[in-house]
Write a protein that holds these residues in place. Structure first.
Motif, mmCIF file in Angstrom:
data_model
loop_
_atom_site.group_PDB
_atom_site.id
_atom_site.type_symbol
_atom_site.label_atom_id
_atom_site.label_comp_id
_atom_site.label_asym_id
_atom_site.label_seq_id
_atom_site.Cartn_x
_atom_site.Cartn_y
_atom_site.Cartn_z
ATOM 1 N N GLN A 201 -3.133 -0.833 0.930
ATOM 2 C CA GLN A 201 -2.987 0.217 -0.067
ATOM 3 C C GLN A 201 -2.356 1.437 0.594
ATOM 4 O OE1 GLN A 201 -6.266 0.574 -2.682
ATOM 5 N NE2 GLN A 201 -5.920 2.747 -3.072
ATOM 6 N N ILE A 202 -1.298 1.965 -0.004
ATOM 7 C CA ILE A 202 -0.658 3.178 0.493
ATOM 8 C C ILE A 202 -1.245 4.389 -0.222
ATOM 9 C CG2 ILE A 202 1.509 4.466 0.618
ATOM 10 C CD1 ILE A 202 2.928 1.827 1.125
ATOM 11 N N ASN A 203 -1.367 4.273 -1.538
ATOM 12 C CA ASN A 203 -2.029 5.297 -2.352
ATOM 13 C C ASN A 203 -2.561 4.614 -3.609
ATOM 14 O OD1 ASN A 203 0.141 5.170 -4.281
ATOM 15 N ND2 ASN A 203 1.301 6.580 -2.999
ATOM 16 N N GLU A 204 -2.991 5.377 -4.568
ATOM 17 C CA GLU A 204 -3.635 4.810 -5.766
ATOM 18 C C GLU A 204 -2.768 3.775 -6.479
ATOM 19 O OE1 GLU A 204 -6.840 4.150 -8.051
ATOM 20 O OE2 GLU A 204 -6.812 5.591 -6.412
ATOM 21 N N LYS A 205 -1.461 4.003 -6.553
ATOM 22 C CA LYS A 205 -0.568 3.130 -7.313
ATOM 23 C C LYS A 205 0.239 2.160 -6.465
ATOM 24 C CE LYS A 205 0.128 6.363 -11.086
ATOM 25 N NZ LYS A 205 1.110 7.110 -11.859
ATOM 26 N N ASN A 206 0.367 2.422 -5.181
ATOM 27 C CA ASN A 206 1.295 1.656 -4.360
ATOM 28 C C ASN A 206 0.607 0.790 -3.316
ATOM 29 O OD1 ASN A 206 3.611 2.806 -5.606
ATOM 30 N ND2 ASN A 206 3.347 4.624 -4.365
ATOM 31 N N ARG A 207 1.223 -0.350 -3.078
ATOM 32 C CA ARG A 207 0.783 -1.291 -2.064
ATOM 33 C C ARG A 207 1.977 -1.614 -1.190
ATOM 34 N NH1 ARG A 207 -2.675 0.262 -4.695
ATOM 35 N NH2 ARG A 207 -4.128 -0.744 -6.063
ATOM 36 N N ARG A 208 1.701 -2.148 -0.037
ATOM 37 C CA ARG A 208 2.757 -2.721 0.792
ATOM 38 C C ARG A 208 2.271 -4.060 1.286
ATOM 39 N NH1 ARG A 208 1.340 -3.030 5.935
ATOM 40 N NH2 ARG A 208 0.005 -1.432 6.849
ATOM 41 N N LEU A 209 3.198 -4.925 1.595
ATOM 42 C CA LEU A 209 2.880 -6.231 2.138
ATOM 43 C C LEU A 209 2.245 -6.036 3.513
ATOM 44 C CD1 LEU A 209 3.389 -9.223 1.334
ATOM 45 C CD2 LEU A 209 5.472 -9.094 2.693
#
Length: 182
Positions: free
Chosen positions: A74-82
């Motif tokens: 999780q990067i922030n509430e809305k974003n993810r990264r592989l």
């Protein structure tokens, strides 16, 4: 191609990440942030099964308390990264895949699962091995600080917050120039 939801979600995120690297859009960690709805839409296009948003935000998110897999960070509430290979000690970071299957990128280019996995294990992983810190820390010249302290140690001090604006700005500007190289 009959993919499971696990396979479709991981492949969707890997494809989106690959496309960003290929298009030279990646310069920082923020550039690999994937929006959950975009992952879901791409994954849904790869499988006939229903791709539930909760699986992306919770079950596949290695940072979530209810995780079942470690596909994402999780990067922030809305974003993810592989997640990159080895980030979770190899534990549930990628589903079982058929390396001979072929996928179509948004550009229309065909890529095999093997090529995509190879990208994640090489270029994507090396991005994390070589990436600059997201926080830029200026280089501090400690010798200048010591010289300043030696020179002004016996002088009266007045807080910059007590100075008038015309007096304050040159002082603050001069201090930044003295102690920070970059």
């Amino acid at each position: 191609m009959n993919l499971s939801v696990n396979q479709a979600v991981w492949l969707a995120a890997a494809m989106m990440t690959y496309e960003r690297f290929k298009n030279k859009e990646v310069k920082s960690i923020d550039d690999i942030a994937l929006v959950q709805t975009d992952i879901r839409e791409r994954a849904q296009s790869l499988t006939d099964n229903n791709v539930d948003s909760a699986r992306i935000s919770q079950h596949f998110n290695g940072d979530h308390v209810n995780k079942l897999h470690n596909f994402f960070r999780q990067i922030n509430e809305k974003n993810r990264r592989l997640s990159y290979p080895g980030e979770f000690n190899g534990e549930k970071e990628r589903p079982d895949l058929n390396f001979q299957e072929s996928l179509t990128l948004s550009s229309g280019e065909k890529i095999t699962v093997d090529q995509l996995v190879n990208f994640v294990e090489t270029d994507y992983l090396s991005f994390f091995d070589n990436k600059e810190s997201a926080v830029i820390v200026p280089e501090i010249d400690f010798n200048k600080i010591i010289a300043h302290l030696s020179t002004y140690a016996n002088h009266n001090y007045k807080s910059p917050h007590q100075l008038d604006e015309p007096e304050k700005q040159p002082l603050l500007s001069d201090t930044r120039k003295r102690f920070f190289s970059s």
